[in-house]
Design an enzyme around this catalytic site. Structure first.
Site, mmCIF file in Angstrom:
data_model
loop_
_atom_site.group_PDB
_atom_site.id
_atom_site.type_symbol
_atom_site.label_atom_id
_atom_site.label_comp_id
_atom_site.label_asym_id
_atom_site.label_seq_id
_atom_site.Cartn_x
_atom_site.Cartn_y
_atom_site.Cartn_z
ATOM 1 N N GLN A 16 2.990 10.086 1.128
ATOM 2 C CA GLN A 16 4.744 9.549 0.954
ATOM 3 C C GLN A 16 5.245 9.849 -0.151
ATOM 4 O O GLN A 16 6.540 9.593 -0.018
ATOM 5 C CB GLN A 16 3.728 7.870 1.244
ATOM 6 C CG GLN A 16 3.264 7.640 2.369
ATOM 7 C CD GLN A 16 3.926 5.764 2.359
ATOM 8 O OE1 GLN A 16 2.576 5.518 2.398
ATOM 9 N NE2 GLN A 16 4.726 5.365 2.844
ATOM 10 N N HIS A 76 -1.632 6.933 7.333
ATOM 11 C CA HIS A 76 -1.088 8.278 6.566
ATOM 12 C C HIS A 76 -1.632 9.788 6.461
ATOM 13 O O HIS A 76 -1.291 10.707 6.646
ATOM 14 C CB HIS A 76 -0.964 7.993 5.408
ATOM 15 C CG HIS A 76 0.504 7.096 5.336
ATOM 16 N ND1 HIS A 76 1.498 7.525 5.952
ATOM 17 C CD2 HIS A 76 0.968 5.464 5.296
ATOM 18 C CE1 HIS A 76 2.932 5.797 5.810
ATOM 19 N NE2 HIS A 76 1.966 5.211 5.657
ATOM 20 N N HIS A 110 -3.904 0.984 7.455
ATOM 21 C CA HIS A 110 -2.401 1.756 7.697
ATOM 22 C C HIS A 110 -2.161 3.396 6.779
ATOM 23 O O HIS A 110 -2.149 4.524 6.706
ATOM 24 C CB HIS A 110 -1.544 0.853 7.355
ATOM 25 C CG HIS A 110 -0.562 1.160 6.767
ATOM 26 N ND1 HIS A 110 0.779 0.779 7.969
ATOM 27 C CD2 HIS A 110 0.543 1.846 6.794
ATOM 28 C CE1 HIS A 110 2.195 1.571 7.988
ATOM 29 N NE2 HIS A 110 1.793 2.165 6.960
ATOM 30 N N GLU A 111 -2.861 2.237 5.345
ATOM 31 C CA GLU A 111 -2.682 4.164 4.515
ATOM 32 C C GLU A 111 -3.371 4.851 4.682
ATOM 33 O O GLU A 111 -3.570 6.056 4.558
ATOM 34 C CB GLU A 111 -2.730 3.686 3.464
ATOM 35 C CG GLU A 111 -2.206 2.062 2.400
ATOM 36 C CD GLU A 111 -1.606 2.262 2.599
ATOM 37 O OE1 GLU A 111 -0.222 3.587 2.274
ATOM 38 O OE2 GLU A 111 -0.070 2.021 2.882
ATOM 39 N N GLY A 142 1.000 -0.662 -0.145
ATOM 40 C CA GLY A 142 0.442 0.216 -0.041
ATOM 41 C C GLY A 142 0.888 0.963 0.053
ATOM 42 O O GLY A 142 1.791 1.253 0.106
ATOM 43 N N CYS A 153 6.113 0.049 6.588
ATOM 44 C CA CYS A 153 5.639 1.201 6.306
ATOM 45 C C CYS A 153 7.093 1.214 5.326
ATOM 46 O O CYS A 153 8.004 0.527 5.803
ATOM 47 C CB CYS A 153 5.918 2.091 6.823
ATOM 48 S SG CYS A 153 5.024 3.667 6.445
ATOM 49 N N LEU A 154 6.965 1.773 4.258
ATOM 50 C CA LEU A 154 7.892 2.206 3.002
ATOM 51 C C LEU A 154 8.942 2.877 3.563
ATOM 52 O O LEU A 154 9.391 3.015 2.973
ATOM 53 C CB LEU A 154 7.442 2.324 1.736
ATOM 54 C CG LEU A 154 6.503 0.923 1.710
ATOM 55 C CD1 LEU A 154 5.934 0.803 -0.194
ATOM 56 C CD2 LEU A 154 7.680 -0.168 0.763
HETATM 57 ZN ZN ZN Z 1 3.260 3.594 6.002
#
Ligand code: ZN
Length: 164
Positions: free
Chosen positions: A51, A135, A131-132, A46, A89-90
């Site tokens: 991000q 953000h 999670h997304e 995701g 998380c990226l």
């Molecule tokens: Zn993330």
């Protein structure tokens, strides 16, 4: 389409509340395409617009069939059950935490043309929806866990058969 740089923890863009999308235009379509291309390249499941430094309520999430869902202005409308699992998380590369999430989550969102729809997911997809969307309000998963682990620590625990 273009690959975009993924910002990491500490970048101010990751702590901001994102604005809703109002125009379903070419610019939005480019953003969605860039998010999908960047996510595919990253190996993640995701990715949210902040991000890559775009403060708009847009995320892409890989569903159970490995299809990328485009979610514009997503809102979680129902959640059930709970799951505990490792989350990463990226934007927090190389670190993982044990995070509790609901096991079944339904989001209401708009597609790239502004049409409303609902999508439900369980397990990893449900985790990803939570999670997304977080953000978009400037939150990271690290806020839900007491301790972060490296891949080496996770491997060592797995070999020893330990649970944190
Ligand atoms: Zn993330």
């Amino acid at each position: 389409m273009a690959l975009r740089e993924i910002l990491t923890q500490g970048d101010p863009a990751l702590a901001k509340t994102c604005r809703p999308v109002e125009k379903f235009d070419r610019k939005l379509h480019d953003l969605l395409d860039d998010l999908k291309e960047t996510l595919a390249e990253s190996g993640g499941v995701g990715l949210a617009a902040p991000q890559i430094g775009i403060l708009r309520r847009v995320v892409v999430v890989e569903d159970a069939d490995d299809h990328m869902l485009e979610l514009v202005n997503p809102v979680i409308v129902s959640q059930e059950g709970e799951q505990n699992g490792w989350e990463g998380c990226l934007s927090v590369p190389g670190k993982y935490g044990m995070v509790q999430r609901p096991n079944l989550v339904t989001v209401r969102a708009q597609d790239r043309d502004g049409n409303f729809f609902e999508a439900s997911g369980e397990g990893l997809v449900a985790r990803c929806f939570c999670h997304e969307t977080e953000h978009l309000d400037g939150h990271l998963f690290v806020e839900h866990t007491d301790r972060l682990y490296t891949v080496e620590e996770l491997d060592a625990m797995e070999q020893a058969g330990d649970e944190p």
